[in-house]
Write an enzyme that holds these catalytic residues in place. Structure first.
Site, mmCIF file in Angstrom:
data_model
loop_
_atom_site.group_PDB
_atom_site.id
_atom_site.type_symbol
_atom_site.label_atom_id
_atom_site.label_comp_id
_atom_site.label_asym_id
_atom_site.label_seq_id
_atom_site.Cartn_x
_atom_site.Cartn_y
_atom_site.Cartn_z
ATOM 1 N N ASP A 1 49.209 -30.347 -62.359
ATOM 2 C CA ASP A 1 48.561 -30.908 -61.335
ATOM 3 C C ASP A 1 49.668 -30.758 -60.017
ATOM 4 O O ASP A 1 50.741 -30.877 -60.278
ATOM 5 C CB ASP A 1 48.256 -32.290 -61.424
ATOM 6 C CG ASP A 1 47.553 -32.990 -60.336
ATOM 7 O OD1 ASP A 1 46.617 -32.367 -59.804
ATOM 8 O OD2 ASP A 1 47.912 -34.186 -60.092
ATOM 9 N N ASP B 1 49.011 -37.003 -64.013
ATOM 10 C CA ASP B 1 49.253 -38.291 -63.821
ATOM 11 C C ASP B 1 48.462 -39.350 -64.727
ATOM 12 O O ASP B 1 48.607 -40.480 -64.804
ATOM 13 C CB ASP B 1 49.121 -38.799 -62.122
ATOM 14 C CG ASP B 1 47.416 -38.742 -62.129
ATOM 15 O OD1 ASP B 1 46.672 -38.452 -63.053
ATOM 16 O OD2 ASP B 1 46.989 -38.742 -60.881
ATOM 17 N N ASP C 1 43.391 -36.741 -64.163
ATOM 18 C CA ASP C 1 43.536 -35.548 -64.688
ATOM 19 C C ASP C 1 43.309 -35.748 -66.205
ATOM 20 O O ASP C 1 43.333 -34.820 -66.971
ATOM 21 C CB ASP C 1 44.905 -34.686 -64.666
ATOM 22 C CG ASP C 1 45.452 -34.657 -63.382
ATOM 23 O OD1 ASP C 1 44.342 -33.859 -62.643
ATOM 24 O OD2 ASP C 1 46.311 -34.834 -63.003
#
Length: 726
Positions: free
Chosen positions: A406, A620, A624
């Site tokens: 991410d 995190d 996600d």
């Protein structure tokens, strides 16, 4: 077949006596016993960590009935897994095992010397009797437990081999077998205990008391009595007793024991601190946010102990093969007796060789080879602020070929800042200023948890703007938000929001707005339009631009991953492609997938799994979560401060150090190499000894030394992982 309502399923964890060495044979026996209970769906027992986890149908059975079933097997249950009596009983058992080993050695040596010197026969046999009783005590207990379950195991193999040696007039060889068998068992108990103590020692870093402010005065209070909301005082050098946030003061805190961060972290009002870490400088007042049993340190210890009880795939395979293997050894032994005797062989020498063959073929080293390595790897990771949530994930980390990241909060700091506020020129009859535009945007964004929204609200607060109220807030994930402010509706969104949510609308100033977004994105800035809807008219008021910075060391981290053999690195983000591409080029990422919705991230991970098979996702642990769950290995950052991260991913980095990602994969790969070496030693020793016995024959004592020596060797080799560094 009856279908059980999942809502009636419950899970309970019982804390039992811990046993080292080959206690896992007893664990499997207890598992099978509990699985026979009506209503029990899943059982996981580990005597090494002292945990029994049972999933059961509460409409059929109860926790009390399960507890009784455990006690029926003469297994003690402790209500407090951290109680000193629990640790004391474990140490006491280890001392008792050591004493039994010593008595076995004494009896064996005394019997041998007495026989060689033609001493009193009663003394010789009495000494051997002591060796057999104390050397075979734990093995006999284990064998009886297994036989009660109509199964056989290695303990039974060793007892039979020792008694067989005794029956043909070789008491010394049998005593030597029992001595080395019990010695290796004790050493394994110590080794497993050491890997557990590597984590348990974290508890000792938490003070027992806190200096709590009560009515303006400092009062010493046991940490168990400190409540959420209380404020305690820290001075330079103090160890922090509980999790909390800084209420006043500034300083630096050494968090290496929990998060693995190598340098002290600056702290100011509003920053989070964790129990067990050290206040290096500055006087701080901390407001408690979690009680002692809920702290990040306590959760870390609990999760690691739970992880140590979950078996790696290699271990599960070995467990399944143990029973047929042991039966095969018994069959081989019987054949080694029956065939030579049928061909006219002499009984004593034939029986002696068969007992030697039984000892040599026993798989003790094979069985201990995996847990010795995997448990040490989990403990090593915990000491570095890296939490593996099971042995399976240690092995998964060894096979990762592609890694997806991410962007925001992972590759970048996640501290998004509002960099530009632009008012569209040419607004008809409109008195609009940048501050007025920002206050309207902040009114809507105050209802959102998105990082761009937080940056917008923070800038409005920094400018001390008067932010109006908003009503009817609505959000379109990955696109934008809207709410009623005053007499109109304020829309804030990206290009996708305009193309979908406002698809058929005629928007004044849209072309110039989109041109400006494109220009800002080319500068590496994330940007959104701000528009107002009044009646049937929608007007672009302006646009906002945001910036984020790449984490220091991100480029080195990517390079380290490649040196470990990672073939492909991907960035997944909901941000626009130009911004994402600029960051990807800066850190050396191969592929960018931008402007993704959460469900599109999942689809991308599935596609990567199809291409590369073993894929890790780093995020995190909150936004996600679906992608983390879909990947072969989900890695969440910043788990020390979030419950969600601890529950979502397979591996949790307790700190925000992105440099730990190569450590995770490196530890997995080192563990895999250690497993291969251990299995090679174990099977190699068996093959060498069995081959030699069949071709030429070797003395039973030599087979005993080779068998137990390989067992101890793989245990010690696994322990080397405790010292693994990046």
């Amino acid at each position: 077949m009856a279908v059980t309502d999942s809502t009636s399923l419950s899970t309970c964890t019982l804390h039992i006596e811990r046993r080292g060495g080959r206690g896992e044979a007893g664990a499997r026996t207890l598992e099978r016993h509990l699985q026979k209970l009506a209503g029990v769906h899943d059982v996981d027992v580990s005597f090494r960590t002292g945990d029994v986890r049972i999933t059961y149908d509460e409409t059929v059975t109860t926790e009390a009935e399960i507890r009784n079933a455990v006690r029926d097997r003469n297994v003690s249950i402790h209500d407090d897994p951290d109680a000193e009596t629990t640790e004391g009983s474990t140490r006491s058992e280890l001392r008792q095992e050591a004493v039994f080993v010593g008595l076995t050695l004494l009896g064996m040596v005394t019997g041998l010397v007495t026989g060689l010197l033609d001493g009193p026969v009663p003394l010789m046999w009495g000494s051997y009797g002591v060796a057999y009783v104390f050397g075979g005590w734990y093995g006999l207990k284990g064998a009886i437990e297994t036989l009660r379950d109509h199964r056989v195991d290695i303990d039974l193999l060793m007892i039979v081999a020792a008694l067989g040696a005794l029956s043909i007039g070789a008491p010394f060889e049998g005593a030597m077998l029992l001595f080395l068998f019990s010695l290796s068992n004790t050493l394994q108990h110590y080794a497993i205990g050491r890997s557990r103590r590597a984590i348990k020692s974290l508890v000792e870093m938490r003070p027992d008391e806190a200096q709590v402010l009560r009515d303006g005065e400092e009062v010493t209070v046991p940490i168990e009595e400190v409540e959420v909301g209380d404020v305690f005082v820290l001075r330079p050098g103090d160890r922090i007793p509980l999790d909390g946030v800084v209420a006043s003061g500034e300083g630096t805190v050494d968090q290496a024991s929990l998060t693995g961060e190598s340098v002290p972290v600056p702290k100011e009002p509003g920053d989070e601190v964790f129990g067990g870490t050290i206040n290096e400088s500055g006087s701080l007042e901390i407001e408690v946010t979690r009680q002692a049993h809920e702290s990040a340190l306590s959760r870390l210890i609990h999760m690691v102990e739970r992880a140590q009880s979950e078996k790696a795939p290699t271990q599960r395979l070995i467990d399944r093969l143990e029973q047929p293997y042991v039966l095969g050894v018994f069959g081989l032994t019987i054949a080694a007796i029956a065939i030579p005797l049928a061909l006219g062989g002499e009984f004593t020498s034939t029986f002696y060789r068969a007992m030697t063959l039984m000892v040599a073929a026993s798989p003790c080293a094979v069985i201990i080879s995996t847990p010795a390595a995997v448990l040490s790897a989990i403990a090593s990771g915990g000491r570095q602020g890296v939490l593996f949530k099971g042995g399976e994930h240690v092995e998964s980390a060894a096979s990762i070929d592609a890694v997806a990241f991410d962007k925001t909060g992972t590759l970048t700091r996640g501290e998004t800042q509002l960099s530009d506020v632009f008012v569209r020129e040419g607004l008809a009859a409109e008195s609009m200023t940048p501050d007025r535009l920002l206050s309207l945007a902040a009114a809507v964004q105050a209802r959102s948890e998105h990082h761009l929204a937080r940056a917008t609200v923070a800038e409005a607060e920094a400018r001390s703007l008067d932010v109006p109220g908003a009503r009817g807030f609505q959000s379109d994930a990955g696109k934008g938000v809207r709410a009623d402010v005053g007499a109109g509706t304020i829309h804030i969104g990206n290009r996708s929001y305009v193309e979908t949510v406002l698809d058929d609308a005629a928007i004044e100033g849209l072309d110039v707005g989109l041109d400006r977004l494109k220009a800002l994105e080319s500068e590496g800035k994330t940007s959104v339009l701000v528009a107002r809807e009044h009646g049937d008219d929608i007007t672009v008021l302006g646009w906002l631009a945001f910036t984020d910075t790449v984490r220091p060391g991100a480029a080195k981290m990517i390079a380290d991953l490649r040196s470990l053999g990672v073939e492909h690195v991907v960035m997944l983000t909901g941000d626009n492609e130009r911004v994402a591409r600029q960051i990807a080029d800066e850190v050396g990422i191969d592929e960018v997938q931008a402007e993704l919705l959460p469900e599109e991230k999942v689809a991308t991970i599935e596609e990567l799994v199809d291409r590369y098979e073993n894929v890790a996702m780093v995020g995190d642990g909150v936004n996600d979560a679906p992608a983390l769950a879909t990947a072969s290995l989900g890695i969440a950052m910043g788990g020390a401060g979030t419950d969600v991260a601890l529950e979502t991913a397979d591996v949790v980095l307790m700190g925000d150090d992105i440099g730990k990602i190569p450590y995770v994969l490196g530890l997995g790969r080192r563990t895999r190499r250690t497993l291969k070496v251990n299995l090679a030693i174990a099977f190699g020793a068996i093959a060498l000894m069995v081959g030699t016995i069949l071709l030429r024959g070797i003395p039973l004592p030599l087979a005993v030394v080779g068998h137990e020596g390989s067992t101890v060797l793989v245990s010690l080799n696994g322990l080397r992982l405790l010292g693994f560094r990046e």
